[in-house]
Design a protein around this motif. Structure first.
Motif, PDB file in Angstrom:
ATOM      1  N   PRO A 240      -9.940  54.473 -32.781  1.00 14.77           N
ATOM      2  CA  PRO A 240     -10.087  55.695 -33.579  1.00 14.77           C
ATOM      3  C   PRO A 240      -9.422  55.616 -34.951  1.00 14.77           C
ATOM      4  CG  PRO A 240      -9.653  56.278 -31.302  1.00 14.77           C
ATOM      5  CD  PRO A 240      -9.525  54.774 -31.389  1.00 14.77           C
ATOM      6  N   ASP A 241      -8.271  54.933 -35.055  1.00 10.59           N
ATOM      7  CA  ASP A 241      -7.617  54.816 -36.364  1.00 10.59           C
ATOM      8  C   ASP A 241      -8.429  53.940 -37.314  1.00 10.59           C
ATOM      9  OD1 ASP A 241      -5.625  56.383 -35.354  1.00 10.59           O
ATOM     10  OD2 ASP A 241      -4.112  54.803 -35.239  1.00 10.59           O
ATOM     11  N   THR A 242      -9.089  52.916 -36.778  1.00 17.45           N
ATOM     12  CA  THR A 242      -9.964  52.092 -37.613  1.00 17.45           C
ATOM     13  C   THR A 242     -11.138  52.914 -38.122  1.00 17.45           C
ATOM     14  OG1 THR A 242      -9.365  50.131 -36.306  1.00 17.45           O
ATOM     15  CG2 THR A 242     -11.336  49.971 -37.674  1.00 17.45           C
ATOM     16  N   LEU A 243     -11.704  53.723 -37.245  1.00 14.56           N
ATOM     17  CA  LEU A 243     -12.818  54.585 -37.646  1.00 14.56           C
ATOM     18  C   LEU A 243     -12.364  55.580 -38.712  1.00 14.56           C
ATOM     19  CD1 LEU A 243     -14.414  55.260 -34.133  1.00 14.56           C
ATOM     20  CD2 LEU A 243     -14.954  53.453 -35.766  1.00 14.56           C
ATOM     21  N   ALA A 244     -11.149  56.099 -38.567  1.00 15.68           N
ATOM     22  CA  ALA A 244     -10.621  57.023 -39.580  1.00 15.68           C
ATOM     23  C   ALA A 244     -10.422  56.305 -40.908  1.00 15.68           C
ATOM     24  CB  ALA A 244      -9.312  57.630 -39.092  1.00 15.68           C
ATOM     25  N   SER A 245      -9.938  55.061 -40.861  1.00 16.00           N
ATOM     26  CA  SER A 245      -9.747  54.286 -42.095  1.00 16.00           C
ATOM     27  C   SER A 245     -11.075  54.060 -42.810  1.00 16.00           C
ATOM     28  CB  SER A 245      -9.100  52.932 -41.780  1.00 16.00           C
ATOM     29  OG  SER A 245      -7.732  53.064 -41.544  1.00 16.00           O
ATOM     30  N   ARG A 246     -12.107  53.762 -42.028  1.00 10.04           N
ATOM     31  CA  ARG A 246     -13.421  53.529 -42.624  1.00 10.04           C
ATOM     32  C   ARG A 246     -13.938  54.818 -43.288  1.00 10.04           C
ATOM     33  NH1 ARG A 246     -15.670  50.992 -38.477  1.00 10.04           N
ATOM     34  NH2 ARG A 246     -15.099  48.950 -39.283  1.00 10.04           N
ATOM     35  N   ASN A 247     -13.738  55.939 -42.607  1.00  9.41           N
ATOM     36  CA  ASN A 247     -14.145  57.233 -43.155  1.00  9.41           C
ATOM     37  C   ASN A 247     -13.409  57.530 -44.465  1.00  9.41           C
ATOM     38  OD1 ASN A 247     -15.344  60.116 -42.646  1.00  9.41           O
ATOM     39  ND2 ASN A 247     -13.181  60.455 -43.043  1.00  9.41           N
ATOM     40  N   ASN A 248     -12.104  57.248 -44.484  1.00  9.31           N
ATOM     41  CA  ASN A 248     -11.303  57.542 -45.672  1.00  9.31           C
ATOM     42  C   ASN A 248     -11.693  56.666 -46.859  1.00  9.31           C
ATOM     43  OD1 ASN A 248      -9.967  59.410 -44.108  1.00  9.31           O
ATOM     44  ND2 ASN A 248      -8.175  58.135 -43.758  1.00  9.31           N
ATOM     45  N   LEU A 249     -12.005  55.408 -46.587  1.00  8.57           N
ATOM     46  CA  LEU A 249     -12.461  54.534 -47.663  1.00  8.57           C
ATOM     47  C   LEU A 249     -13.791  55.021 -48.215  1.00  8.57           C
ATOM     48  CD1 LEU A 249     -12.276  52.008 -49.409  1.00  8.57           C
ATOM     49  CD2 LEU A 249     -13.218  50.683 -47.496  1.00  8.57           C
ATOM     50  N   ALA A 250     -14.676  55.460 -47.327  1.00  7.43           N
ATOM     51  CA  ALA A 250     -15.952  56.013 -47.780  1.00  7.43           C
ATOM     52  C   ALA A 250     -15.724  57.209 -48.705  1.00  7.43           C
ATOM     53  CB  ALA A 250     -16.801  56.429 -46.580  1.00  7.43           C
TER      54      ALA A 250
END
Length: 348
Positions: A240-250
């Protein structure tokens, strides 16, 4: 197991453990109550807040009856139920329960007990979520001061409280203090926990967000990119933290006007969150809302409105009419419809 990005699998295993403990130990054994609490936590991580709350409520009732009002496990159950109410957007009930838990922990455990410090932090976070920064920030500051005195500058809880205070400063628009505190927390976490600790990755993400909030995308984007790369390596693609990081970079790419990269990353994040967390997880709903916003920014109002409508329907069903996410999506949908119909298109 839910912390490993597999909340559905965690639910299955914890449900089996609870069934076994009920059969062997009985409904009221403390270990059975602990299993019920853990299963509720797995449901919460999986986004099934209805079942999580029902189970937390049952566990709290049972612990009061079996262990008593003041047992540490009962106080923990009250805290966990408050967290679930907060996740569901019921801040009124969450704050009331957090306040009660803090009062009880001060009385039973003392002002300086680590659980009391956690309760104070949680209440501050709920105040912040309700937009009451006037009450949140002094409580965060008190918690951090007490934690430094009781636990020390480098204790992981102290670092968490410093991180949360920085977030509150950021929410209040005090970006100077927020960035200073985020930079300090990141430096301390690298030194104490190491470059690859999940809390260090969180700090790196938060500092990137503070830079972004200050309009410094030049520093924010490379930090987001580094955090995502490290999160994939340390935690895995599906955490989930990786998915959040990807969202934040987007989101940072979107802020920089690079809608092509933003949309591609939002689409990937949404697909992954549906697969890993499920259609109804709050983070999945947030991804769907962000992707709709990127479509809207790119002028693709047809896809944006369709996605906003789906997200609104799901948010009302999963989180309720009064949840902040539901209100945000409803406002975004109204804006997109007005833009399509030629109405005012002021910035939301």
């Amino acid at each position: 197991m839910d912390s490993q990005g597999q909340p559905a699998r965690a639910v299955t295993h914890l449900h089996r453990a609870l069934t076994d403990r009920v059969r062997v130990l009985g409904e009221d054994h403390p270990d059975t109550l602990a299993s019920r609490n853990n299963l509720a936590g797995a449901y919460r991580a999986a986004g099934d807040l209805g079942r999580a709350i029902e189970l937390y409520e049952q566990t709290l009732t049972d612990r009061v009856r079996v262990l008593g009002e003041d047992h540490p496990d009962t106080l923990a159950s009250r805290n966990n139920l408050a967290c679930a109410y907060e996740s569901a957007g019921d801040l009124g009930r969450a704050i009331e329960l957090y306040e009660q838990t803090l009062t009880d922990r001060v009385r039973v455990l003392g002002e300086d007990h680590p659980d009391t410090l956690i309760s104070r932090n949680n209440l501050a976070y709920a105040y912040e979520s309700a937009g009451d920064l006037g009450r949140a920030i002094p409580l965060y500051e008190q918690t951090l001061t007490d934690s430094v005195r009781v636990l020390g500058e480098d204790h992981p809880s102290t670092l968490i409280f410093r991180n949360n205070l920085a977030g509150a400063y950021r929410a209040a628009g005090d970006l100077g203090r927020a960035i200073e505190l985020d930079e300090q927390t990141l430096t301390d976490r690298v030194r104490v926990l190491g470059e690859d600790h999940p809390d260090t990755l969180t700090s790196r993400n938060n500092l990137a967000y503070a830079y972004q909030s200050a309009g410094d995308l030049g520093r924010a984007i490379p930090l987001y990119e580094q955090t995502l790369t490290d999160s994939v390596r340390v935690l895995g693609e599906d955490h989930p933290d990786t998915l959040a990081s990807r969202n934040n970079l987007a989101y940072a790419y979107e802020s920089a006007g690079d809608l092509g990269r933003a949309i591609e990353l939002y689409e990937q994040t949404l697909t992954d969150r549906v697969r890993v967390l499920g259609e109804d997880h709050p983070s999945t709903l947030a991804s769907r809302n962000r992707l709709a916003g990127a479509y809207e920014s790119a002028g693709d109002l047809g896809r944006a409105i369709e996605l906003y409508e789906q997200t609104l329907t799901d948010s009302v069903r999963v989180l309720g009419e009064d949840h902040p996410m539901t209100g945000t999506v409803r406002s975004n949908l109204a804006h997109a419809v007005a833009e399509r119909d030629g109405g005012e298109t002021g910035q939301l």
